[in-house]
Design a protein around this motif. Sequence first.
Motif, short mmCIF file in Angstrom:
data_model
loop_
_atom_site.label_atom_id
_atom_site.label_comp_id
_atom_site.label_asym_id
_atom_site.label_seq_id
_atom_site.Cartn_x
_atom_site.Cartn_y
_atom_site.Cartn_z
N ARG A 128 -4.44 48.60 16.77
CA ARG A 128 -4.18 49.83 17.53
C ARG A 128 -3.08 50.67 16.86
NH1 ARG A 128 -3.90 47.90 22.83
NH2 ARG A 128 -1.66 47.73 22.78
N VAL A 129 -1.99 50.02 16.48
CA VAL A 129 -0.89 50.75 15.83
C VAL A 129 -1.32 51.23 14.44
CG1 VAL A 129 1.46 50.56 14.91
CG2 VAL A 129 0.91 49.57 17.16
N ALA A 130 -1.98 50.37 13.69
CA ALA A 130 -2.43 50.75 12.34
C ALA A 130 -3.41 51.92 12.39
CB ALA A 130 -3.06 49.55 11.64
N GLY A 131 -4.29 51.91 13.36
CA GLY A 131 -5.24 53.01 13.52
C GLY A 131 -4.55 54.33 13.81
N ARG A 132 -3.51 54.27 14.62
CA ARG A 132 -2.75 55.49 14.96
C ARG A 132 -2.07 56.07 13.72
NH1 ARG A 132 -0.04 53.67 19.35
NH2 ARG A 132 1.77 52.99 18.19
N TYR A 133 -1.61 55.22 12.83
CA TYR A 133 -0.89 55.69 11.64
C TYR A 133 -1.76 55.75 10.38
CZ TYR A 133 3.47 55.29 14.23
OH TYR A 133 4.48 55.44 15.14
N GLY A 134 -3.00 55.34 10.47
CA GLY A 134 -3.88 55.38 9.31
C GLY A 134 -3.53 54.35 8.24
N LEU A 135 -3.16 53.14 8.67
CA LEU A 135 -2.75 52.09 7.74
C LEU A 135 -3.91 51.15 7.42
CD1 LEU A 135 0.60 51.08 9.46
CD2 LEU A 135 0.19 52.92 7.80
N HIS A 136 -3.91 50.59 6.23
CA HIS A 136 -4.90 49.58 5.85
C HIS A 136 -4.38 48.22 6.30
CE1 HIS A 136 -8.48 48.60 3.40
NE2 HIS A 136 -7.91 47.41 3.38
N VAL A 137 -5.25 47.42 6.89
CA VAL A 137 -4.88 46.11 7.42
C VAL A 137 -5.71 45.03 6.73
CG1 VAL A 137 -4.77 44.64 9.47
CG2 VAL A 137 -4.32 47.10 9.68
N TYR A 138 -5.03 44.02 6.21
CA TYR A 138 -5.68 42.84 5.63
C TYR A 138 -5.51 41.70 6.61
CZ TYR A 138 -5.71 45.47 1.29
OH TYR A 138 -5.93 46.44 0.33
N VAL A 139 -6.62 41.15 7.09
CA VAL A 139 -6.61 40.05 8.04
C VAL A 139 -6.95 38.79 7.24
CG1 VAL A 139 -7.57 39.17 10.19
CG2 VAL A 139 -7.38 41.65 9.82
N VAL A 140 -5.96 37.96 6.99
CA VAL A 140 -6.09 36.84 6.06
C VAL A 140 -6.17 35.54 6.84
CG1 VAL A 140 -5.10 35.73 4.03
CG2 VAL A 140 -4.68 38.17 4.44
N ALA A 141 -7.25 34.78 6.56
CA ALA A 141 -7.45 33.52 7.29
C ALA A 141 -8.21 32.53 6.41
CB ALA A 141 -8.24 33.78 8.57
N ASN A 142 -8.21 31.27 6.83
CA ASN A 142 -8.93 30.21 6.13
C ASN A 142 -10.38 30.13 6.58
OD1 ASN A 142 -5.93 29.03 6.54
ND2 ASN A 142 -6.75 28.50 4.54
N GLY B 20 6.32 47.54 20.23
CA GLY B 20 7.47 48.40 19.96
C GLY B 20 8.07 48.15 18.59
N ALA B 21 8.18 46.87 18.22
CA ALA B 21 8.77 46.53 16.92
C ALA B 21 7.89 47.02 15.76
CB ALA B 21 8.98 45.02 16.81
N LEU B 22 6.58 46.87 15.89
CA LEU B 22 5.69 47.33 14.83
C LEU B 22 5.75 48.86 14.70
CD1 LEU B 22 3.61 46.81 12.65
CD2 LEU B 22 1.84 46.77 14.43
N ASP B 23 5.75 49.54 15.81
CA ASP B 23 5.84 51.00 15.79
C ASP B 23 7.15 51.46 15.13
OD1 ASP B 23 4.33 53.44 16.81
OD2 ASP B 23 6.35 53.80 17.61
N ARG B 24 8.26 50.85 15.50
CA ARG B 24 9.55 51.20 14.90
C ARG B 24 9.58 50.89 13.40
NH1 ARG B 24 11.10 48.93 19.69
NH2 ARG B 24 11.63 46.94 18.72
N THR B 25 8.98 49.77 13.02
CA THR B 25 8.95 49.38 11.61
C THR B 25 8.17 50.40 10.79
OG1 THR B 25 9.17 47.04 12.17
CG2 THR B 25 8.26 47.56 10.00
N VAL B 26 7.00 50.81 11.27
CA VAL B 26 6.19 51.79 10.55
C VAL B 26 6.93 53.12 10.46
CG1 VAL B 26 4.04 53.12 10.60
CG2 VAL B 26 4.00 50.67 11.09
N MET B 27 7.55 53.55 11.54
CA MET B 27 8.30 54.82 11.52
C MET B 27 9.47 54.75 10.53
SD MET B 27 6.73 56.97 13.30
CE MET B 27 7.96 58.23 13.22
#
Length: 160
Positions: free
Chosen positions: A27-41, A145-152
């Motif tokens: 949700r936050v990444a979509g608002r800011y237009g960020l690329h997300v890598y979802v890394v799993a085994n 809140g922390a993710l939003d503040r970090t991106v800003m």
Amino acid sequence: MNEPAADRSIVVFIDADACPVKDETYRVAGRYGLHVYVVANSFITLPREPWIERVVVSDGFDAADDWIAERARPGSVVVTSDVPLASRCVKAGAEVLAPNGKPFSESGIGLALATRNLMQDLREAGTVTGGPRPFSARDRSAYLGALDRTVMRLKRGGFG
């Protein structure tokens, strides 16, 4: 699979096995237009968005951690509760958040590692048998809140 850009873009890496805040991150990444890598085994179902990318690594010990740590850099955000991975990423200059919103920092990572090691020793000795407290709505809200503040903060610092 695209590799994270070596430019000033902000990218997010999710240590996805057992991560309770994947949807919030999207949700936050979509608002800011960020690329997300979802890394799993293993295979994880993701929303069908071009900016969300699944990375399935081998089931080798720390394979997901190694993939993330090798790509973490200034301008990236790593979401993990894994303290050794957090330490590696902080040292690489990445912003690192736990799913409860707690940031890992250069000044606090030593204490976090020492606490993790102590608790592991106590569990192995049978002294401590319980795990962490259950994840709560308050944790989820603190993370958002922390993710939003970090991106800003990264955007103000010239990333984006």
